[in-house]
Design an enzyme around this catalytic site. Structure first.
Site, mmCIF file in Angstrom:
data_model
loop_
_atom_site.group_PDB
_atom_site.id
_atom_site.type_symbol
_atom_site.label_atom_id
_atom_site.label_comp_id
_atom_site.label_asym_id
_atom_site.label_seq_id
_atom_site.Cartn_x
_atom_site.Cartn_y
_atom_site.Cartn_z
ATOM 1 C CD GLU A 141 0.348 79.211 14.807
ATOM 2 O OE1 GLU A 141 1.807 78.775 14.662
ATOM 3 O OE2 GLU A 141 0.053 78.667 15.383
ATOM 4 C CG HIS A 154 2.379 75.488 16.252
ATOM 5 N ND1 HIS A 154 2.796 77.363 16.100
ATOM 6 C CD2 HIS A 154 3.332 74.806 15.813
ATOM 7 C CE1 HIS A 154 3.739 76.647 16.235
ATOM 8 N NE2 HIS A 154 4.575 75.307 16.520
ATOM 9 C CB CYS A 183 5.123 76.458 19.796
ATOM 10 S SG CYS A 183 6.202 75.119 19.945
#
Length: 229
Positions: free
Chosen positions: A205, A203, A86
């Site tokens: 994560e 993302h 990002c």
């Protein structure tokens, strides 16, 4: 394997990345402050999401001049793996480590939603755990994720196999309806020419545990762990 997670003023996905690689995947991880000038001892660097320096001037434009970026560029030049997520993707583009730029979303709205990413290659350090054309369920959260490059650069990325992920539907078909931001050619993630620097807008994560709705983001870092082990 030891991960270094860069932290700029305004970064906020650093703790999510730390949780993923340290708690979920059981790897060593450290936070790396933006003023740090040595990255010795790290096997992989993560440039996480957020709003580095408040995204003043332009997303990623100020972080590009942080002292740690010179060390990161040297790390990448020596072949060390780097993942920009990002805002991290924006920083890598601003620093010239990846081609192109990230602009305002085509619809001018901030989008936080689930997306599907088609895996274009499985012979990279980031995707060896993936299946060919596998659709990874990974969310986005951004207002400036619209990837842009001129036609010559886009063609070169295609020809060199540097497009690693494209926005797609659940069946793995890349189409405009699945594109959350208007990115050229549905691009969601690209590699540098050496193949050791990855920039991606979604993302991973945020898709590392069943509680979150997907574990597909782990495949990227498990692939890296396999390669470096």
């Amino acid at each position: 394997m030891r991960f270094g997670i860069l932290v700029f003023p305004g970064t906020w996905s650093d703790t999510d990345c730390y949780h993923q690689v340290r708690t979920v995947l059981g790897q060593e991880a450290d936070y790396v402050w933006h003023r740090q000038q040595s990255l010795a001892g790290y096997d992989c660097l993560i440039v996480p999401g957020g709003f580095s320096y408040g995204d003043y001037l332009r997303a990623g434009a100020l972080a590009r001049f942080a002292p740690v970026m010179e060390a990161l560029a040297g790390f990448a030049e020596r072949g060390g793996p780097v993942v920009g997520i990002c805002n991290g993707f924006q920083v890598l583009c601003e620093a010239g480590l990846l081609p192109g730029a990230l602009m305002r979303n085509a619809h001018l709205e901030y989008r936080c939603q689930w997306t599907n990413l088609r895996t274009e290659r499985t012979d990279t350090p980031f995707t060896s755990r993936c299946r060919p054309a596998q659709a990874l369920r990974i969310p986005v959260s951004h207002g400036e994720g619209n990837y842009y490059a001129d036609e010559a650069t886009l063609n070169r990325l295609e020809d060199n196999g540097q497009v690693l992920f494209r926005y797609c539907d659940a069946a793995g078909q890349a189409n405009e309806a699945a594109n959350p931001n208007g990115s050229a050619r549905n691009i969601a993630g690209i590699l540098n020419e050496k193949g050791n620097v990855l920039g991606m807008m979604p993302h991973p994560e945020r898709s590392c545990e069943p509680l979150l709705g997907s574990e597909d983001g782990n495949l990227i870092f498990l692939s890296l762990i396999d390669r470096l082990a």
